[in-house]
Design an enzyme around this catalytic site. Structure first.
Site, PDB file in Angstrom:
ATOM      1  N   ASP A   1       0.832  -1.207   0.000  1.00 61.14           N
ATOM      2  CA  ASP A   1       0.000   0.000   0.000  1.00 61.14           C
ATOM      3  C   ASP A   1       0.867   1.257   0.000  1.00 61.14           C
ATOM      4  O   ASP A   1       0.571   2.239  -0.673  1.00 61.14           O
ATOM      5  CB  ASP A   1      -0.905   0.041   1.244  1.00 61.14           C
ATOM      6  CG  ASP A   1      -1.983  -1.022   1.167  1.00 61.14           C
ATOM      7  OD1 ASP A   1      -2.057  -1.698   0.114  1.00 61.14           O
ATOM      8  OD2 ASP A   1      -2.731  -1.172   2.150  1.00 61.14           O
TER       9      ASP A   1
ATOM     10  N   LYS B   1      -9.396   3.961  10.926  1.00 62.78           N
ATOM     11  CA  LYS B   1      -9.734   3.604   9.545  1.00 62.78           C
ATOM     12  C   LYS B   1      -9.595   2.088   9.434  1.00 62.78           C
ATOM     13  O   LYS B   1      -8.484   1.555   9.546  1.00 62.78           O
ATOM     14  CB  LYS B   1      -8.780   4.318   8.581  1.00 62.78           C
ATOM     15  CG  LYS B   1      -9.122   4.087   7.125  1.00 62.78           C
ATOM     16  CD  LYS B   1      -8.328   5.049   6.245  1.00 62.78           C
ATOM     17  CE  LYS B   1      -8.726   4.958   4.795  1.00 62.78           C
ATOM     18  NZ  LYS B   1      -8.467   3.655   4.190  1.00 62.78           N
TER      19      LYS B   1
HETATM   20  S1  IVH Z   1     -15.616   7.606   5.754  1.00 62.92           S
HETATM   21  C1  IVH Z   1     -17.288  10.161   2.435  1.00 62.92           C
HETATM   22  N1  IVH Z   1     -14.703   6.312   7.854  1.00 62.92           N
HETATM   23  O1  IVH Z   1     -11.692   4.024   3.778  1.00 62.92           O
HETATM   24  C2  IVH Z   1     -16.620   9.426   3.526  1.00 62.92           C
HETATM   25  N2  IVH Z   1     -14.179   5.456   5.699  1.00 62.92           N
HETATM   26  O2  IVH Z   1     -10.143   5.526   1.777  1.00 62.92           O
HETATM   27  C3  IVH Z   1     -16.400   8.028   3.207  1.00 62.92           C
HETATM   28  N3  IVH Z   1     -12.865   3.391   5.749  1.00 62.92           N
HETATM   29  O3  IVH Z   1     -14.053   3.924   1.171  1.00 62.92           O
HETATM   30  C4  IVH Z   1     -15.587   7.207   4.061  1.00 62.92           C
HETATM   31  N4  IVH Z   1     -12.737   3.185   7.938  1.00 62.92           N
HETATM   32  O4  IVH Z   1     -13.900   1.953   2.803  1.00 62.92           O
HETATM   33  C5  IVH Z   1     -14.760   6.360   6.509  1.00 62.92           C
HETATM   34  N5  IVH Z   1     -13.954   5.253   9.799  1.00 62.92           N
HETATM   35  C6  IVH Z   1     -14.052   5.294   8.464  1.00 62.92           C
HETATM   36  C7  IVH Z   1     -13.440   4.316   7.657  1.00 62.92           C
HETATM   37  C8  IVH Z   1     -13.520   4.446   6.274  1.00 62.92           C
HETATM   38  C9  IVH Z   1     -12.415   2.642   6.765  1.00 62.92           C
HETATM   39  C10 IVH Z   1     -12.619   3.104   4.319  1.00 62.92           C
HETATM   40  C11 IVH Z   1     -13.822   3.191   3.443  1.00 62.92           C
HETATM   41  C12 IVH Z   1     -13.535   4.239   2.431  1.00 62.92           C
HETATM   42  C13 IVH Z   1     -12.040   4.231   2.429  1.00 62.92           C
HETATM   43  C14 IVH Z   1     -11.519   5.559   1.950  1.00 62.92           C
END
Ligand code: IVH
Length: 681
Positions: A37, A125
């Site tokens: 990554d 995340k």
């Molecule tokens: S918010 C518009 N919160 O990370 C906001 N995403 O790189 C959308 N992800 O597609 C995402 N943990 O699959 C959000 N606490 C979290 C997250 C999260 C994992 C993932 C998700 C998103 C990707 C973006």
């Protein structure tokens, strides 16, 4: 560290975009990443830097202008009602400061004015797969993957098998919920098969075209977003989702300053090893929805959120040798022996290469210079080979087991190479560890060292032997005094009374994790029933796919395994079979479900039948009482109608109620009728 380059020719930029797209295809579409990554992020930033300097030269297919990737062919498309966005990345404190400044600027506010402060919701995340779930009147109706942000794959059936995705909510609301499907680290150990990490497993399991394959059952879900008019911000939204019955992203905290945000992010990284899920960073989101609306989105990401990516240290070293480890199920794992190097604070001298396919993809030979890191900051991993040396030597897949010299085979449909000698000592040691584990026979006091010694000293030559150990045997082992011997014998004795499902799990057969063991126990009711089953019967069981059926059948046809099983059962083991209730309203009736079910998941329906005293059968015959028909039923419905037609000629009573009670007639119900029947019959 990867080399950063910022002076590109147009040709080099074209090659860079092409390379990024190939890696993205391997990651998103094929689920087999070809680059770390971090290395991908480095290339991505190089492309971005070129594009910022040369906006007129930006290629339309540059990954900086796309959200995710193409859906896999074979799934029904899932159209998102609102675009599913990705997140921008921050890698250090300066990037976070820039993000906060952009937020304030976008809102025409001043960072220095206390009265004007913006709240940020901070959270981990999760390293999994984004999905969107649609509920109508409180009932889960469909769900899909992110895909390209507009159109993903409809994986409704697979999502229905995930325990933490509620099938009904506590209120009859119509709502769309987004979040991350992931695999608990504690689950990964027993299910990993050919997968290199939990994210990779989750992607594979969720995107199985056949929902019968039980893999997705082990997955979990954290909700992180919903479109709900009645709440005002992220923190309130999480509370509302939790009240509706969702597991929401844990450890959410609110902060107002760059210092607080950065402190939280750093604290999270220092604690990440204690979580039962993988995280690949942290996220900061503007809390108030009214402010989010004012900030809006770029083509790819919200302006009101950013992720903070942890960059694990990558270090160069040399592969001294590649050795083979033999696991519980005979799988041969190549392991690189390295010139010791310090990586993320610890000295690393061995690193797994997972399987021979990985060795090929990473292009690793003995003698190569390679890059290593600690995956999730813990498990040493070879990222790829960066240079061949004069004496580099390719690894040869062994044809014989390095421990027992037994045959090594590559079974159909598997990546793994396995030693197939059931008596292999390495396998036996692994199986014994599995047998004594908490979810299996739960024999306390039998640590790895003691088990290995029992094997090495010839006291235990098979799983069954463990239950015949005497105090004289145990005294021969290191550090075993009177108390430890008597405690251990007591634990073994207690463990002899065991549920059928735990017993089956404890046997440690390939692909039989806790869930498959539950499914087998519910279907067969007795070990003799399972023993007498054919491969076809196994395949006909809901959630048992070809690979699992073949594996179980291989063992239950093997004379050495069966001999061990007899000896095990002869040691005084008492299997406790869970009886179906005999006084339920479905008592004595057999059920079969066919077609795609839309009102409930198959496993929910089957559980309902069993709880009400009925049983599930796998094929249509005169002995079937009820066939429940979902959408697009196939040959099973036709066969049931044919049986009923043939019986009409001999029984001319005609009236529907009599028809149902006539021996041989199959009651054909819709899903709604089944629901009514299960409440009132
Ligand atoms: S918010 C518009 N919160 O990370 C906001 N995403 O790189 C959308 N992800 O597609 C995402 N943990 O699959 C959000 N606490 C979290 C997250 C999260 C994992 C993932 C998700 C998103 C990707 C973006």
């Amino acid at each position: 560290m990867a080399v950063q380059k910022d002076n590109f020719s147009l040709d080099e930029y074209n090659v860079l975009v092409d390379t990024l797209n190939k890696h993205a295809d391997a990651y998103y579409v094929k689920d087999t990443p070809t680059i770390s990554d971090e290395a991908y992020d480095d290339l991505y930033r190089q492309a971005l830097a070129f594009e910022q300097k040369n906006p007129l030269l930006v290629l339309p297919d540059s990954p900086t202008h796309r959200v995710g990737d193409k859906p896999l062919p074979g799934f029904k498309p899932f159209l998102h009602s609102r675009k599913m966005y990705s997140l921008g990345n921050a890698f250090n404190r300066d990037d976070i400061e820039d993000f906060v400044k952009r937020v304030y600027k976008g809102l025409n506010k001043s960072v220095d004015d206390d009265a004007e402060s913006v709240d940020f919701a901070l959270q981990p995340k999760i390293d999994g797969l984004a999905v969107s779930l649609v509920y109508e009147n409180g009932v889960f109706v469909r769900g899909g993957t992110r895909g390209d942000g507009f159109k993903g794959e409809d994986v409704t059936e697979n999502l229905k098998t995930i325990r933490s995705i509620p099938s009904t909510l506590s209120l009859p609301v119509s709502i769309e919920v987004r979040g991350e499907v992931y695999l608990k680290l504690s689950e990964f150990e027993s299910v990993k098969g050919d997968y290199v990490n939990p994210r990779n497993f989750a992607a594979g399991a969720l995107r199985q075209l056949d929902a019968r394959v039980s893999a997705s059952k082990n997955l979990d879900f954290f909700a992180y977003q919903s479109f709900n008019e009645s709440v005002e911000g992220e923190l309130q939204s999480m509370k509302a989702l939790s009240d509706l019955g969702f597991e929401v992203i844990p450890f959410i905290q609110s902060a107002a300053t760059v210092v607080d945000i950065f402190t939280y992010f750093e604290k999270l990284i220092s604690q990440k090893d204690s979580f039962d899920f993988d995280i690949d960073g942290a996220v900061a989101k503007v809390d108030q929805f009214s402010l989010q609306d004012r900030l809006g989105y770029t083509t790819k990401m919200p302006r009101w959120a950013t992720s903070y990516k942890y960059k694990s240290e990558e270090v160069e070293t040399t592969v001294k040798d590649i050795v083979f480890q033999v696991g519980r199920t005979g799988v041969i794992t190549p392991v690189a022996e390295l010139d010791p190097v310090k990586v993320s604070g610890a000295v690393v001298s061995r690193a797994t290469l997972h399987n021979f396919d990985e060795v090929r993809k990473k292009n690793v030979s003995i003698g190569d210079t390679v890059l290593v890191r600690r995956a999730g900051e813990v498990i040493p991993e070879v990222i790829r080979s960066i240079a061949k040396n004069d004496n580099s030597k390719d690894v040869v897949i062994p044809t014989h087991c390095p421990v027992c010299d037994g045959d090594v085979v590559n079974l159909e449909g598997e990546v793994a190479f396995r030693c197939v000698n059931y008596s292999c000592k390495a396998q036996l040691k692994g199986r014994l560890r599995h047998l004594v584990a908490r979810q299996a026979f739960d024999i306390r006091g039998f640590g790895d060292a003691l088990l290995d010694q029992s094997v090495e000293r010839g006291l235990v030559l098979s799983l069954a032997d463990l239950f015949y150990l005497t105090s004289e045997d145990l005294y021969q082992l290191d550090n075993m005094g009177e108390k430890s011997v008597s405690n251990l014998l007591q634990s073994i004795e207690t463990a002899k009374t065991i549920s059928f499902s735990r017993f089956l799990f404890g046997l440690g057969l390939p692909f039989v994790g806790t869930h498959v063991a539950d499914v087998l126990a519910a279907h067969f009711k007795s070990i003799d029933g399972l023993r007498a089953s054919s491969q076809d019967e196994l395949i006909s069981i809901y959630e048992i796919g070809d690979k699992i059926a073949a594996s179980i059948h291989r063992f239950f046809s093997d004379s050495i395994f069966l001999g061990m099983l007899d000896r095990l059962l002869g040691s005084g083991i008492e299997i406790v079979y869970e009886e179906a209730s005999s006084d339920g309203i479905f008592s004595g009736k057999s059920f079969l479900f066919t077609g795609a079910l839309t009102l409930f998941s198959r496993i929910e329906a089957q559980t309902k039948v069993k709880n009400l005293g009925g049983k599930i059968v796998s094929s249509v015959s005169k002995n079937l009482d009820v066939l429940v028909v979902g959408e697009n039923p196939g040959s099973k419905l036709k066969k049931a109608i044919k049986i009923n037609d043939s019986l009409k000629d001999v029984s001319l009573q005609g009236a529907a109620d009599e028809l149902n009670s006539t021996v041989g007639f199959i009651d054909i119900l819709t899903e709604e009728e089944f629901l009514t029947a299960s409440q009132t019959l």
